[in-house]
Design a protein around this motif. Structure first.
Motif, mmCIF file in Angstrom:
data_model
loop_
_atom_site.group_PDB
_atom_site.id
_atom_site.type_symbol
_atom_site.label_atom_id
_atom_site.label_comp_id
_atom_site.label_asym_id
_atom_site.label_seq_id
_atom_site.Cartn_x
_atom_site.Cartn_y
_atom_site.Cartn_z
ATOM 1 N N LYS A 155 64.578 50.462 49.833
ATOM 2 C CA LYS A 155 64.157 51.866 50.330
ATOM 3 C C LYS A 155 65.894 52.154 51.654
ATOM 4 N N GLU A 156 66.560 50.980 51.496
ATOM 5 C CA GLU A 156 68.280 51.442 51.878
ATOM 6 C C GLU A 156 68.542 51.778 50.977
ATOM 7 N N TYR A 157 68.447 51.396 49.484
ATOM 8 C CA TYR A 157 69.385 52.081 48.668
ATOM 9 C C TYR A 157 68.771 53.214 47.857
ATOM 10 N N LEU A 158 67.420 53.870 48.022
ATOM 11 C CA LEU A 158 67.011 55.365 47.954
ATOM 12 C C LEU A 158 67.676 56.332 49.541
ATOM 13 N N ASN A 159 67.740 55.815 50.333
ATOM 14 C CA ASN A 159 67.460 56.578 51.579
ATOM 15 C C ASN A 159 69.443 56.874 51.441
ATOM 16 N N CYS A 160 70.360 56.247 50.879
ATOM 17 C CA CYS A 160 71.446 55.937 50.815
ATOM 18 C C CYS A 160 71.730 57.079 49.764
ATOM 19 N N LEU A 161 70.619 57.374 48.794
ATOM 20 C CA LEU A 161 70.974 58.348 47.546
ATOM 21 C C LEU A 161 71.010 58.990 48.236
ATOM 22 N N THR A 163 71.276 60.667 51.430
ATOM 23 C CA THR A 163 72.011 60.905 52.296
ATOM 24 C C THR A 163 73.114 61.327 51.825
ATOM 25 N N SER A 164 73.490 60.359 50.432
ATOM 26 C CA SER A 164 74.285 61.038 49.779
ATOM 27 C C SER A 164 75.043 61.733 48.437
ATOM 28 N N GLY A 165 73.579 62.734 48.667
ATOM 29 C CA GLY A 165 73.366 63.449 47.900
ATOM 30 C C GLY A 165 73.359 63.317 46.198
ATOM 31 N N HIS A 166 72.897 62.155 45.997
ATOM 32 C CA HIS A 166 72.621 61.152 44.727
ATOM 33 C C HIS A 166 73.754 60.683 43.962
ATOM 34 N N GLN A 167 74.965 61.281 44.963
ATOM 35 C CA GLN A 167 76.529 60.045 44.532
ATOM 36 C C GLN A 167 76.038 58.645 44.187
ATOM 37 N N SER A 168 75.474 58.246 43.445
ATOM 38 C CA SER A 168 75.809 56.512 43.465
ATOM 39 C C SER A 168 76.383 55.357 43.386
ATOM 40 N N GLU A 169 77.899 56.244 43.620
ATOM 41 C CA GLU A 169 78.744 54.989 43.650
ATOM 42 C C GLU A 169 78.984 55.503 45.329
ATOM 43 N N LYS A 170 78.679 56.224 46.061
ATOM 44 C CA LYS A 170 78.206 56.030 47.106
ATOM 45 C C LYS A 170 77.411 54.902 48.032
ATOM 46 N N CYS A 171 76.893 54.625 47.606
ATOM 47 C CA CYS A 171 75.514 53.167 47.277
ATOM 48 C C CYS A 171 75.498 52.476 46.453
ATOM 49 N N ARG A 172 76.583 51.850 46.234
ATOM 50 C CA ARG A 172 76.773 50.708 45.250
ATOM 51 C C ARG A 172 76.831 49.133 45.687
ATOM 52 N N HIS A 173 77.132 49.059 47.031
ATOM 53 C CA HIS A 173 77.200 48.073 48.376
ATOM 54 C C HIS A 173 75.381 47.926 47.083
ATOM 55 N N LEU A 174 74.763 48.901 48.162
ATOM 56 C CA LEU A 174 72.400 48.823 47.770
ATOM 57 C C LEU A 174 72.296 48.609 47.159
ATOM 58 N N SER A 175 72.849 48.934 46.516
ATOM 59 C CA SER A 175 72.663 48.672 44.626
ATOM 60 C C SER A 175 72.464 47.391 44.456
ATOM 61 N N LYS A 176 73.283 46.648 44.513
ATOM 62 C CA LYS A 176 74.140 45.261 44.245
ATOM 63 C C LYS A 176 73.027 44.869 45.628
ATOM 64 N N LYS A 177 73.034 44.478 46.411
ATOM 65 C CA LYS A 177 72.205 43.808 47.261
ATOM 66 C C LYS A 177 70.846 44.134 47.078
ATOM 67 N N TYR A 178 70.084 45.113 45.864
ATOM 68 C CA TYR A 178 68.580 44.732 45.382
ATOM 69 C C TYR A 178 68.742 43.804 44.546
ATOM 70 N N LEU A 179 69.375 44.335 43.479
ATOM 71 C CA LEU A 179 69.629 42.856 42.570
ATOM 72 C C LEU A 179 69.271 41.918 42.789
ATOM 73 N N GLN A 180 70.695 41.646 44.320
ATOM 74 C CA GLN A 180 70.523 40.375 44.648
ATOM 75 C C GLN A 180 69.725 40.098 45.133
ATOM 76 N N CYS A 181 68.820 40.917 45.834
ATOM 77 C CA CYS A 181 67.433 40.188 46.167
ATOM 78 C C CYS A 181 66.723 39.817 45.114
ATOM 79 N N ARG A 182 66.064 40.278 43.598
ATOM 80 C CA ARG A 182 65.265 40.523 43.101
ATOM 81 C C ARG A 182 65.784 39.275 42.221
ATOM 82 N N MET A 183 67.164 38.913 41.836
ATOM 83 C CA MET A 183 67.164 37.749 41.126
ATOM 84 C C MET A 183 66.829 36.337 42.818
ATOM 85 N N GLU A 184 67.302 36.413 43.943
ATOM 86 C CA GLU A 184 67.096 35.444 44.931
ATOM 87 C C GLU A 184 64.956 35.580 45.075
ATOM 88 N N LYS A 185 64.912 36.588 44.326
ATOM 89 C CA LYS A 185 62.721 36.664 44.200
ATOM 90 C C LYS A 185 62.578 36.427 43.093
#
Length: 104
Positions: free
Chosen positions: A45-51, A53-75
């Motif tokens: 949800k953090e990543y999608l919200n960032c997208l 609010t940033s006008g779908h400019q994914s480079e501005k949300c990369r840190h949240l994309s990384k956080k999401y992938l890390q969560c998926r790996m941990e779980k």
């Protein structure tokens, strides 16, 4: 010539029949379990919200994309992999202004 194509098509299983008798082989990447238990919903949800609010400019949300992938790996929702292999080798935390990412 049309008859030849139809015969060739039917020998391969046709467009709707698939490859009958052959065992499917999953791709190496791109397929992973869905998050039915909603273990990483907050990160998603953090990543999608960032997208949004940033006008779908994914480079501005990369840190949240990384956080999401890390969560998926941990779980165990995807295979553990070095973040550099996933394109996050030079990513640091976002700047305080929030509009640019600092890259090393």
């Amino acid at each position: 010539m049309m008859a030849i194509l139809c015969v060739s098509f039917s020998l391969q299983g046709g467009s709707f029949g698939g490859n009958r008798g052959l065992r499917p082989v999953p791709p190496e990447k791109g397929v992973f379990p869905l998050d039915h238990m909603h273990l990483c919903d907050l990160e998603k949800k953090e990543y999608l919200n960032c997208l949004k609010t940033s006008g779908h400019q994914s480079e501005k949300c990369r840190h949240l994309s990384k956080k999401y992938l890390q969560c998926r790996m941990e779980k165990n929702l995807m295979a553990k992999q070095d973040m550099a292999e996933l394109g996050f080798g030079n990513l640091s935390q976002p700047s305080l202004s929030g509009d640019k990412l600092e890259q090393v």
